[in-house]
Scaffold this motif. Structure first.
Motif, PDB file in Angstrom:
ATOM      1  N   ASN A  85      26.735 -11.346  68.386  1.00  0.00           N
ATOM      2  CA  ASN A  85      27.722 -11.844  67.421  1.00  0.00           C
ATOM      3  C   ASN A  85      28.647 -12.909  67.996  1.00  0.00           C
ATOM      4  O   ASN A  85      29.190 -13.713  67.245  1.00  0.00           O
ATOM      5  CB  ASN A  85      28.565 -10.701  66.855  1.00  0.00           C
ATOM      6  CG  ASN A  85      27.802  -9.916  65.820  1.00  0.00           C
ATOM      7  OD1 ASN A  85      26.854 -10.396  65.221  1.00  0.00           O
ATOM      8  ND2 ASN A  85      28.217  -8.680  65.616  1.00  0.00           N
ATOM      9  N   GLU A  86      28.859 -12.907  69.278  1.00  0.00           N
ATOM     10  CA  GLU A  86      29.766 -13.870  69.920  1.00  0.00           C
ATOM     11  C   GLU A  86      29.104 -14.418  71.178  1.00  0.00           C
ATOM     12  O   GLU A  86      28.506 -13.665  71.946  1.00  0.00           O
ATOM     13  CB  GLU A  86      31.089 -13.205  70.310  1.00  0.00           C
ATOM     14  CG  GLU A  86      31.900 -12.687  69.153  1.00  0.00           C
ATOM     15  CD  GLU A  86      32.566 -13.792  68.361  1.00  0.00           C
ATOM     16  OE1 GLU A  86      32.804 -14.883  68.924  1.00  0.00           O
ATOM     17  OE2 GLU A  86      32.840 -13.568  67.170  1.00  0.00           O
ATOM     18  N   GLU A  87      29.265 -15.695  71.405  1.00  0.00           N
ATOM     19  CA  GLU A  87      28.657 -16.340  72.584  1.00  0.00           C
ATOM     20  C   GLU A  87      29.133 -15.729  73.899  1.00  0.00           C
ATOM     21  O   GLU A  87      28.371 -15.616  74.847  1.00  0.00           O
ATOM     22  CB  GLU A  87      28.967 -17.841  72.560  1.00  0.00           C
ATOM     23  CG  GLU A  87      28.505 -18.559  73.802  1.00  0.00           C
ATOM     24  CD  GLU A  87      27.449 -19.587  73.510  1.00  0.00           C
ATOM     25  OE1 GLU A  87      26.925 -20.132  74.480  1.00  0.00           O
ATOM     26  OE2 GLU A  87      27.158 -19.831  72.341  1.00  0.00           O
ATOM     27  N   ASN A  88      30.416 -15.319  73.957  1.00  0.00           N
ATOM     28  CA  ASN A  88      30.949 -14.823  75.228  1.00  0.00           C
ATOM     29  C   ASN A  88      30.727 -13.325  75.428  1.00  0.00           C
ATOM     30  O   ASN A  88      31.117 -12.780  76.454  1.00  0.00           O
ATOM     31  CB  ASN A  88      32.443 -15.153  75.345  1.00  0.00           C
ATOM     32  CG  ASN A  88      33.277 -14.385  74.351  1.00  0.00           C
ATOM     33  OD1 ASN A  88      32.807 -13.995  73.288  1.00  0.00           O
ATOM     34  ND2 ASN A  88      34.536 -14.170  74.690  1.00  0.00           N
ATOM     35  N   ARG A 144      17.058 -14.702  83.384  1.00  0.00           N
ATOM     36  CA  ARG A 144      17.113 -15.920  82.587  1.00  0.00           C
ATOM     37  C   ARG A 144      18.470 -16.562  82.892  1.00  0.00           C
ATOM     38  O   ARG A 144      19.394 -15.916  83.330  1.00  0.00           O
ATOM     39  CB  ARG A 144      16.992 -15.617  81.102  1.00  0.00           C
ATOM     40  CG  ARG A 144      15.625 -15.057  80.755  1.00  0.00           C
ATOM     41  CD  ARG A 144      15.470 -14.933  79.259  1.00  0.00           C
ATOM     42  NE  ARG A 144      14.264 -14.154  78.967  1.00  0.00           N
ATOM     43  CZ  ARG A 144      14.170 -13.242  78.036  1.00  0.00           C
ATOM     44  NH1 ARG A 144      15.199 -12.979  77.261  1.00  0.00           N
ATOM     45  NH2 ARG A 144      13.054 -12.590  77.840  1.00  0.00           N
ATOM     46  N   GLU A 145      18.627 -17.821  82.589  1.00  0.00           N
ATOM     47  CA  GLU A 145      19.794 -18.607  82.966  1.00  0.00           C
ATOM     48  C   GLU A 145      21.127 -18.106  82.423  1.00  0.00           C
ATOM     49  O   GLU A 145      22.160 -18.360  82.987  1.00  0.00           O
ATOM     50  CB  GLU A 145      19.610 -20.063  82.537  1.00  0.00           C
ATOM     51  CG  GLU A 145      18.570 -20.792  83.348  1.00  0.00           C
ATOM     52  CD  GLU A 145      18.919 -20.868  84.817  1.00  0.00           C
ATOM     53  OE1 GLU A 145      20.070 -21.220  85.151  1.00  0.00           O
ATOM     54  OE2 GLU A 145      18.042 -20.573  85.641  1.00  0.00           O
ATOM     55  N   ARG A 146      21.134 -17.374  81.319  1.00  0.00           N
ATOM     56  CA  ARG A 146      22.395 -17.004  80.666  1.00  0.00           C
ATOM     57  C   ARG A 146      23.324 -16.216  81.562  1.00  0.00           C
ATOM     58  O   ARG A 146      24.531 -16.296  81.457  1.00  0.00           O
ATOM     59  CB  ARG A 146      22.084 -16.201  79.408  1.00  0.00           C
ATOM     60  CG  ARG A 146      23.318 -15.841  78.621  1.00  0.00           C
ATOM     61  CD  ARG A 146      22.947 -15.163  77.330  1.00  0.00           C
ATOM     62  NE  ARG A 146      24.149 -14.744  76.660  1.00  0.00           N
ATOM     63  CZ  ARG A 146      24.233 -13.778  75.791  1.00  0.00           C
ATOM     64  NH1 ARG A 146      23.151 -13.126  75.463  1.00  0.00           N
ATOM     65  NH2 ARG A 146      25.358 -13.456  75.230  1.00  0.00           N
ATOM     66  N   PHE A 147      22.778 -15.421  82.471  1.00  0.00           N
ATOM     67  CA  PHE A 147      23.606 -14.573  83.324  1.00  0.00           C
ATOM     68  C   PHE A 147      23.810 -15.175  84.697  1.00  0.00           C
ATOM     69  O   PHE A 147      23.040 -16.006  85.155  1.00  0.00           O
ATOM     70  CB  PHE A 147      22.981 -13.180  83.453  1.00  0.00           C
ATOM     71  CG  PHE A 147      23.152 -12.357  82.224  1.00  0.00           C
ATOM     72  CD1 PHE A 147      24.309 -11.627  82.029  1.00  0.00           C
ATOM     73  CD2 PHE A 147      22.187 -12.337  81.246  1.00  0.00           C
ATOM     74  CE1 PHE A 147      24.495 -10.871  80.881  1.00  0.00           C
ATOM     75  CE2 PHE A 147      22.356 -11.584  80.093  1.00  0.00           C
ATOM     76  CZ  PHE A 147      23.512 -10.862  79.913  1.00  0.00           C
ATOM     77  N   LYS A 148      24.857 -14.695  85.364  1.00  0.00           N
ATOM     78  CA  LYS A 148      25.216 -15.156  86.702  1.00  0.00           C
ATOM     79  C   LYS A 148      24.063 -14.988  87.662  1.00  0.00           C
ATOM     80  O   LYS A 148      23.349 -14.054  87.638  1.00  0.00           O
ATOM     81  CB  LYS A 148      26.394 -14.376  87.264  1.00  0.00           C
ATOM     82  CG  LYS A 148      27.525 -14.199  86.339  1.00  0.00           C
ATOM     83  CD  LYS A 148      28.526 -13.276  86.970  1.00  0.00           C
ATOM     84  CE  LYS A 148      29.521 -12.789  85.963  1.00  0.00           C
ATOM     85  NZ  LYS A 148      30.485 -11.895  86.451  1.00  0.00           N
TER      86      LYS A 148
END
Length: 148
Positions: A85-88, A144-148
């Protein structure tokens, strides 16, 4: 979604705290006997720790393995919707690997072990990142790239 697994008392909690040091809401099965549900006033990172304990709480001898697995999947899917629901928003799941060692003699304990394993397979398939922590050392199994 980030899934962290490994043996009992192998440093999963410490490792997650090092990687998500701030802005987290932490739900531990030792403090929340029932699966928590998404709500308001949550921080941007939600950590659910002790998946195997929540699975055990859902056990019911009258239900089939498929129904029990589906019940637990639906609990996690609600959190995945919250994350999307939210990008962050970030969802971090911590589950102890209970698949190693001696197979339990009791039918209910074997079923718990099986359902937990099947649930972890489903989580791993959908997770963006999966880390295995043994003795405090992590190994990234999927990223995948989204996480640290």
């Amino acid at each position: 979604m980030h899934f962290v697994t490994g043996g009992a008392f192998n440093g999963k909690r410490k490792w997650v705290k090092q990687h998500y040091p701030e802005d987290t809401t932490w739900f531990s099965a030792s403090e929340y006997p029932d699966w928590p549900v998404p709500g308001e006033n949550l921080r941007s990172v939600v950590i659910l720790e002790g998946l195997e304990l929540w699975v055990k709480k859902e056990m019911n001898a009258e239900l089939s393995a498929d129904v029990l697995l589906d019940k637990n999947i639906k609990k996690i899917e609600k959190w995945m919707e919250w994350e999307q629901n939210e990008e962050n928003h970030r969802l971090v799941l911590i589950g102890t690997d209970i698949s190693k060692g001696i197979v339990p003699m009791e039918k209910e304990n074997r079923l718990h072990r099986d359902i937990t394993g099947w649930l972890y397979q489903r989580i791993t398939a959908r997770a963006e990142r999966v880390d295995l922590v043994w003795y405090g050392i992590s190994q990234t199994l999927k990223s995948r790239e989204r996480f640290k």
